[in-house]
Design a protein around this motif. Structure first.
Motif, PDB file in Angstrom:
ATOM      1  N   ARG A 299     -52.886 -12.030   9.534  1.00 58.72           N
ATOM      2  CA  ARG A 299     -52.719 -11.219   8.333  1.00 58.72           C
ATOM      3  C   ARG A 299     -53.529 -11.793   7.180  1.00 58.72           C
ATOM      4  O   ARG A 299     -54.216 -11.063   6.455  1.00 58.72           O
ATOM      5  N   ASP A 300     -53.494 -13.117   7.030  1.00 53.63           N
ATOM      6  CA  ASP A 300     -54.239 -13.755   5.939  1.00 53.63           C
ATOM      7  C   ASP A 300     -55.745 -13.564   6.124  1.00 53.63           C
ATOM      8  O   ASP A 300     -56.475 -13.325   5.146  1.00 53.63           O
ATOM      9  N   LEU A 301     -56.233 -13.681   7.333  1.00 60.82           N
ATOM     10  CA  LEU A 301     -57.664 -13.496   7.596  1.00 60.82           C
ATOM     11  C   LEU A 301     -58.092 -12.067   7.260  1.00 60.82           C
ATOM     12  O   LEU A 301     -59.172 -11.839   6.703  1.00 60.82           O
ATOM     13  N   GLN A 303     -56.618 -10.096   5.055  1.00 64.19           N
ATOM     14  CA  GLN A 303     -56.578  -9.966   3.600  1.00 64.19           C
ATOM     15  C   GLN A 303     -57.798 -10.616   2.956  1.00 64.19           C
ATOM     16  O   GLN A 303     -58.248 -10.191   1.883  1.00 64.19           O
ATOM     17  N   GLU A 304     -58.342 -11.632   3.611  1.00 65.96           N
ATOM     18  CA  GLU A 304     -59.525 -12.320   3.085  1.00 65.96           C
ATOM     19  C   GLU A 304     -60.818 -11.574   3.404  1.00 65.96           C
ATOM     20  O   GLU A 304     -61.900 -11.959   2.947  1.00 65.96           O
ATOM     21  N   GLY A 305     -60.728 -10.517   4.219  1.00 68.48           N
ATOM     22  CA  GLY A 305     -61.904  -9.694   4.502  1.00 68.48           C
ATOM     23  C   GLY A 305     -62.638 -10.011   5.777  1.00 68.48           C
ATOM     24  O   GLY A 305     -63.752  -9.509   5.991  1.00 68.48           O
ATOM     25  N   ALA A 306     -62.065 -10.845   6.660  1.00 69.28           N
ATOM     26  CA  ALA A 306     -62.723 -11.118   7.936  1.00 69.28           C
ATOM     27  C   ALA A 306     -62.832  -9.828   8.745  1.00 69.28           C
ATOM     28  O   ALA A 306     -61.932  -8.987   8.709  1.00 69.28           O
ATOM     29  N   GLU A 356     -60.703  -2.682   5.017  1.00 70.33           N
ATOM     30  CA  GLU A 356     -60.005  -2.366   3.766  1.00 70.33           C
ATOM     31  C   GLU A 356     -58.759  -1.531   4.063  1.00 70.33           C
ATOM     32  O   GLU A 356     -57.673  -1.795   3.520  1.00 70.33           O
ATOM     33  N   ALA A 359     -56.189  -3.780   5.882  1.00 74.12           N
ATOM     34  CA  ALA A 359     -55.510  -4.728   4.994  1.00 74.12           C
ATOM     35  C   ALA A 359     -54.303  -4.083   4.326  1.00 74.12           C
ATOM     36  O   ALA A 359     -53.296  -4.747   4.057  1.00 74.12           O
TER      37      ALA A 359
END
Length: 383
Positions: A299-301, A303-306, A356, A359
């Motif tokens: 989830r974090d990746l 949100q970071e745009g990976a 996008e 996310a």
């Protein structure tokens, strides 16, 4: 529209798909082949890669086929011309080849088979033949002369003494030479014969259509695996017959009712077909991740745009069940409800997922859990 010679996808499907051939000049302008002949030969030496050599005259025999994997020495033993190397499922192994499929998304995902590469020196060919599937023949390197036309079927005469289905008395209706970036579309059953005019590579984007036999066998096998498949046919209203050898009409009525009830279950049919249509062609490439990822890390990746993308050998599709969306990935089904429903069409739209939009959904623990499952299973990865 450039891909289809200035036609819209709707026009192409209406006028040409499964109807007649189409030559498209510079469908891919200034095309550069992502793989070389040497790299194709290297792949053909690998276990798990489906490859074949077709030699037009092999010890006096016509059109002989040899299956890989091959040794490197095998290529040094080949004649200077009149042979062809075929590497199946090239999109499974080369991401740049898999990216070509994004141009063909006007055909449903489940219809796609794979991309095959054909390398041949001058004179190389696999003989005049026909296929039972739709194919786009993209010239990737060098030049190939194609003769095509006329409908063929199982009654068409074949060359004897070869394991290949080579047409023996076929004459085409049109001849063209394709240069890099040119493409030829052929519907099922149209005879064609391609001959290399120099060292050339052709990419075949093939689309599958299941046979009725495959559909009936697959669906009935699926029904037989259900929990109620062991139920017995009953007859509580059995009556004495004049002749015990008679199969009474009522028996056939009950049989018809049972079979009709099973075959008319639209939900069961859609769930089976989604799994059937997305079963991967090669399990050698859809393998579990070496480093499993936890849902919160994934989830974090996101949100970071990976950038998350499909495994090149994976297949994705979905079906709208009304209150649920059925997501199918590599032969497995996932039923999505409520806020998770939009995930199915989003993740199936293309190999590179809209990050996008993803996310906005990935904050849901159920969705991040499913995505991490797909990642750990090997169906998606971060680019």
């Amino acid at each position: 529209m450039e891909l289809l010679g200035g036609r819209t996808a709707a026009d192409f499907l209406r006028d040409y798909w499964q109807k007649k051939p189409l030559v498209i000049r510079q469908a891919f302008p200034d095309f550069q082949c992502p793989v070389s002949a040497d790299e194709l030969a290297g792949l053909a030496c690998e276990e798990g890669v489906e490859s074949r050599l077709v030699i037009e005259k092999d010890d006096g025999k016509p059109w002989q086929m040899h299956n890989g994997p091959f040794s490197a020495e095998r290529f040094s033993e080949l004649p200077e011309h009149d042979w062809t190397l075929l590497v199946q499922g090239l999109d499974h192994w080369v991401p740049e080849i898999a990216d070509l499929l994004e141009h063909f998304r006007f055909v449903p995902n489940w219809r796609l088979d794979d991309i095959m590469a054909s390398y041949a020196p001058k004179g190389g060919s696999v003989g005049p033949h026909f296929d039972q599937y739709d194919v786009f023949l993209l010239q990737a390197e060098g030049h190939r002369r194609w003769t095509f036309g006329g409908h063929c079927d199982h009654t068409s005469p074949r060359v004897e003494g070869t394991p290949l289905r080579i047409l023996s008395s076929w004459e085409g209706e049109e001849t063209v030479t394709l240069a890099p970036g040119d493409m030829l579309y052929l519907p099922p059953g149209v005879g064609h014969h391609g001959v290399a005019e120099d060292d050339c590579i052709t990419l075949s984007i093939g689309f599958r259509a299941p046979t009725v036999d495959d559909l009936l066998t697959g669906f009935t096998d699926f029904l037989c695996s259900q929990s109620d498949a062991g139920d017995h046919l009953n007859d509580p209203d059995l009556q004495v017959q004049d002749n015990p050898g008679t199969i009474a009409p009522g028996v056939i009525d009950r049989l018809e009712a049972v079979i009709h009830r099973k075959l008319s279950d639209r939900r069961q049919l859609s769930l089976w077909f989604g799994q059937y249509a997305t079963a991967p062609k090669s399990m050698d490439i859809v393998v579990p991740s070496d480093e499993p990822i936890a849902p919160e890390v994934l989830r974090d990746l996101i949100q970071e745009g990976a950038q998350l993308r499909w495994n090149e050998g994976s297949r994705f599709a979905w079906y709208d069940l009304g209150e649920e969306s059925a997501l199918f990935v590599d032969g497995e089904q996932y039923l999505l409800k409520g806020d998770a429903k939009p995930l199915a069409p989003l993740i199936c739209a293309g190999a590179r997922i809209d990050m996008e939009a993803l996310a906005a959904l990935a904050g849901d623990p159920a969705i991040s859990g499913l995505l991490s499952h797909l990642y750990n299973h090997g169906s998606v990865y971060f680019e």
